[in-house]
Structures are given as C-alpha cells and as structure tokens.
Design a protein around this motif. Structure first.
Motif, PDB file in Angstrom:
ATOM      1  N   PRO A 139     -54.836  11.332-100.179  1.00 51.35           N
ATOM      2  CA  PRO A 139     -55.912  11.153-101.166  1.00 51.35           C
ATOM      3  C   PRO A 139     -57.273  11.660-100.686  1.00 51.35           C
ATOM      4  O   PRO A 139     -58.008  12.278-101.460  1.00 51.35           O
ATOM      5  N   ALA A 140     -57.621  11.438 -99.428  1.00 49.96           N
ATOM      6  CA  ALA A 140     -58.927  11.884 -98.935  1.00 49.96           C
ATOM      7  C   ALA A 140     -59.035  13.403 -98.969  1.00 49.96           C
ATOM      8  O   ALA A 140     -60.091  13.956 -99.320  1.00 49.96           O
ATOM      9  N   PHE A 141     -57.950  14.095 -98.627  1.00 49.34           N
ATOM     10  CA  PHE A 141     -57.956  15.559 -98.679  1.00 49.34           C
ATOM     11  C   PHE A 141     -58.128  16.044-100.112  1.00 49.34           C
ATOM     12  O   PHE A 141     -58.937  16.926-100.399  1.00 49.34           O
ATOM     13  N   LEU A 142     -57.357  15.455-101.033  1.00 47.69           N
ATOM     14  CA  LEU A 142     -57.449  15.871-102.433  1.00 47.69           C
ATOM     15  C   LEU A 142     -58.826  15.587-103.017  1.00 47.69           C
ATOM     16  O   LEU A 142     -59.363  16.391-103.772  1.00 47.69           O
ATOM     17  N   GLN A 143     -59.410  14.453-102.658  1.00 51.64           N
ATOM     18  CA  GLN A 143     -60.755  14.146-103.147  1.00 51.64           C
ATOM     19  C   GLN A 143     -61.748  15.192-102.668  1.00 51.64           C
ATOM     20  O   GLN A 143     -62.603  15.643-103.431  1.00 51.64           O
ATOM     21  N   ALA A 144     -61.645  15.579-101.408  1.00 60.58           N
ATOM     22  CA  ALA A 144     -62.559  16.582-100.864  1.00 60.58           C
ATOM     23  C   ALA A 144     -62.305  17.953-101.498  1.00 60.58           C
ATOM     24  O   ALA A 144     -63.242  18.655-101.864  1.00 60.58           O
ATOM     25  N   LEU A 145     -61.049  18.322-101.635  1.00 57.13           N
ATOM     26  CA  LEU A 145     -60.701  19.631-102.184  1.00 57.13           C
ATOM     27  C   LEU A 145     -61.071  19.756-103.663  1.00 57.13           C
ATOM     28  O   LEU A 145     -61.637  20.754-104.091  1.00 57.13           O
ATOM     29  N   LEU A 146     -60.756  18.744-104.443  1.00 56.65           N
ATOM     30  CA  LEU A 146     -60.928  18.801-105.891  1.00 56.65           C
ATOM     31  C   LEU A 146     -62.303  18.342-106.368  1.00 56.65           C
ATOM     32  O   LEU A 146     -62.570  18.329-107.567  1.00 56.65           O
ATOM     33  N   ASN A 147     -63.164  17.971-105.448  1.00 62.05           N
ATOM     34  CA  ASN A 147     -64.491  17.495-105.798  1.00 62.05           C
ATOM     35  C   ASN A 147     -65.170  18.515-106.718  1.00 62.05           C
ATOM     36  O   ASN A 147     -65.366  19.665-106.337  1.00 62.05           O
ATOM     37  N   PRO A 148     -65.549  18.107-107.925  1.00 66.48           N
ATOM     38  CA  PRO A 148     -66.122  19.064-108.868  1.00 66.48           C
ATOM     39  C   PRO A 148     -67.493  19.610-108.461  1.00 66.48           C
ATOM     40  O   PRO A 148     -67.973  20.552-109.076  1.00 66.48           O
ATOM     41  N   ARG A 149     -68.103  19.056-107.445  1.00 64.13           N
ATOM     42  CA  ARG A 149     -69.369  19.617-106.963  1.00 64.13           C
ATOM     43  C   ARG A 149     -69.146  20.897-106.177  1.00 64.13           C
ATOM     44  O   ARG A 149     -70.066  21.676-105.992  1.00 64.13           O
ATOM     45  N   ARG A 150     -67.927  21.119-105.706  1.00 61.43           N
ATOM     46  CA  ARG A 150     -67.608  22.364-105.001  1.00 61.43           C
ATOM     47  C   ARG A 150     -67.402  23.479-106.016  1.00 61.43           C
ATOM     48  O   ARG A 150     -66.793  23.269-107.055  1.00 61.43           O
ATOM     49  N   THR A 151     -67.853  24.657-105.676  1.00 62.86           N
ATOM     50  CA  THR A 151     -67.496  25.809-106.500  1.00 62.86           C
ATOM     51  C   THR A 151     -66.040  26.142-106.182  1.00 62.86           C
ATOM     52  O   THR A 151     -65.487  25.680-105.172  1.00 62.86           O
ATOM     53  N   TYR A 152     -65.432  26.969-107.001  1.00 65.09           N
ATOM     54  CA  TYR A 152     -64.061  27.385-106.715  1.00 65.09           C
ATOM     55  C   TYR A 152     -64.005  28.149-105.394  1.00 65.09           C
ATOM     56  O   TYR A 152     -63.053  28.005-104.625  1.00 65.09           O
ATOM     57  N   ALA A 153     -65.021  28.951-105.109  1.00 59.00           N
ATOM     58  CA  ALA A 153     -65.043  29.694-103.841  1.00 59.00           C
ATOM     59  C   ALA A 153     -65.117  28.743-102.653  1.00 59.00           C
ATOM     60  O   ALA A 153     -64.432  28.941-101.642  1.00 59.00           O
ATOM     61  N   GLN A 154     -65.918  27.696-102.765  1.00 60.59           N
ATOM     62  CA  GLN A 154     -66.006  26.714-101.682  1.00 60.59           C
ATOM     63  C   GLN A 154     -64.684  25.970-101.520  1.00 60.59           C
ATOM     64  O   GLN A 154     -64.238  25.716-100.395  1.00 60.59           O
ATOM     65  N   ALA A 155     -64.073  25.626-102.635  1.00 56.74           N
ATOM     66  CA  ALA A 155     -62.788  24.925-102.577  1.00 56.74           C
ATOM     67  C   ALA A 155     -61.719  25.815-101.947  1.00 56.74           C
ATOM     68  O   ALA A 155     -60.898  25.351-101.157  1.00 56.74           O
ATOM     69  N   ARG A 156     -61.730  27.090-102.293  1.00 62.94           N
ATOM     70  CA  ARG A 156     -60.744  28.016-101.720  1.00 62.94           C
ATOM     71  C   ARG A 156     -60.932  28.123-100.217  1.00 62.94           C
ATOM     72  O   ARG A 156     -59.966  28.119 -99.449  1.00 62.94           O
ATOM     73  N   SER A 157     -62.158  28.232 -99.765  1.00 62.00           N
ATOM     74  CA  SER A 157     -62.441  28.308 -98.336  1.00 62.00           C
ATOM     75  C   SER A 157     -61.995  27.024 -97.633  1.00 62.00           C
ATOM     76  O   SER A 157     -61.401  27.065 -96.551  1.00 62.00           O
ATOM     77  N   PHE A 158     -62.265  25.883 -98.255  1.00 62.09           N
ATOM     78  CA  PHE A 158     -61.850  24.583 -97.717  1.00 62.09           C
ATOM     79  C   PHE A 158     -60.324  24.532 -97.580  1.00 62.09           C
ATOM     80  O   PHE A 158     -59.794  24.131 -96.547  1.00 62.09           O
ATOM     81  N   LEU A 159     -59.619  24.959 -98.640  1.00 62.06           N
ATOM     82  CA  LEU A 159     -58.159  24.968 -98.613  1.00 62.06           C
ATOM     83  C   LEU A 159     -57.644  25.886 -97.508  1.00 62.06           C
ATOM     84  O   LEU A 159     -56.785  25.486 -96.714  1.00 62.06           O
ATOM     85  N   ASP A 160     -58.157  27.105 -97.445  1.00 64.82           N
ATOM     86  CA  ASP A 160     -57.713  28.046 -96.412  1.00 64.82           C
ATOM     87  C   ASP A 160     -57.917  27.484 -95.013  1.00 64.82           C
ATOM     88  O   ASP A 160     -57.022  27.574 -94.168  1.00 64.82           O
ATOM     89  N   THR A 161     -59.076  26.912 -94.767  1.00 65.44           N
ATOM     90  CA  THR A 161     -59.383  26.347 -93.448  1.00 65.44           C
ATOM     91  C   THR A 161     -58.392  25.260 -93.070  1.00 65.44           C
ATOM     92  O   THR A 161     -57.856  25.253 -91.955  1.00 65.44           O
ATOM     93  N   HIS A 162     -58.117  24.360 -94.005  1.00 64.81           N
ATOM     94  CA  HIS A 162     -57.217  23.242 -93.695  1.00 64.81           C
ATOM     95  C   HIS A 162     -55.757  23.668 -93.602  1.00 64.81           C
ATOM     96  O   HIS A 162     -55.006  23.132 -92.783  1.00 64.81           O
ATOM     97  N   VAL A 163     -55.354  24.622 -94.411  1.00 60.71           N
ATOM     98  CA  VAL A 163     -53.978  25.126 -94.310  1.00 60.71           C
ATOM     99  C   VAL A 163     -53.785  25.803 -92.956  1.00 60.71           C
ATOM    100  O   VAL A 163     -52.770  25.580 -92.275  1.00 60.71           O
ATOM    101  N   LEU A 164     -54.751  26.604 -92.540  1.00 62.16           N
ATOM    102  CA  LEU A 164     -54.630  27.291 -91.244  1.00 62.16           C
ATOM    103  C   LEU A 164     -54.672  26.317 -90.071  1.00 62.16           C
ATOM    104  O   LEU A 164     -54.055  26.568 -89.037  1.00 62.16           O
TER     105      LEU A 164
END
Length: 102
Positions: A11-36
């Motif tokens: 849940p904490a990861f999803l809250q951070a990733l899906l937070n609507p204050r993030r732009t899609y570009a920021q969310a994508r970067s966040f996802l890439d960083t955590h996946v790697l």
C-alpha cells in the motif's frame, strides 16, 4: 518477478506511485527507479509493460479524486483503497487538482 509483484502489492508504494500530485513523468521515473532497485536486470521492455499495465489505475485514481467517476463497470487492474482516494481529494493540496492530459 516476485519482487515486482510484492512491490506492487504494498500500500505505501502504491500510495506514493499513484499520488495525483505527481505528474505522469514523475510517476514513471519513480516506477523505473523502484523496479530497477527490486530487479536490477529489468529491461526497458519490462518497465514499459508495467507502466502500460498501470495506466488505467492512474486514470481511475485521478478521476475519483476529482469526483468524476469513470462508471461502475470500470475497475483498475491494481486495487486501490477507496479510502485513500477520498483522503487525497479532501486534503488541501488536491482541492481543485487538474491532472495532466493522457
């Protein structure tokens, strides 16, 4: 893949990733960083596939926060706690939030 599945179930990861204050570009970067971090050998194709899998969930969260429901038939693949959407929409930074176009 187990590491990625575990990460997407937190849940904490999803809250951070899906937070609507993030732009899609920021969310994508966040996802890439955590996946790697979880799977250092994860190639761009895998990260792209995860991003595309999550896009309907991003849309659902942003529409719910803005009070513009997508209808009762639409369900995102990743379950998002409705309480978090309500909490996001009532908190000061999200009032009047406008999401970026898809």
């Amino acid at each position: 893949m187990v590491s990625i599945a575990w990460m997407l179930s937190q849940p904490a990861f999803l809250q951070a990733l899906l937070n609507p204050r993030r732009t899609y570009a920021q969310a994508r970067s966040f996802l890439d960083t955590h996946v790697l971090r979880a799977v250092p050998a994860a190639d761009a194709a895998l990260r792209d596939a995860l991003w595309l899998l999550l896009r309907p969930t991003f849309l659902w969260v942003r529409q719910e926060v803005q009070g513009e429901r997508l209808g009762d038939e639409f369900r995102p693949l990743i379950h998002v706690n409705w309480w978090n959407c309500q909490r996001w929409s009532k908190s000061e930074p999200f009032r009047g939030l406008k999401s970026e176009p898809l």
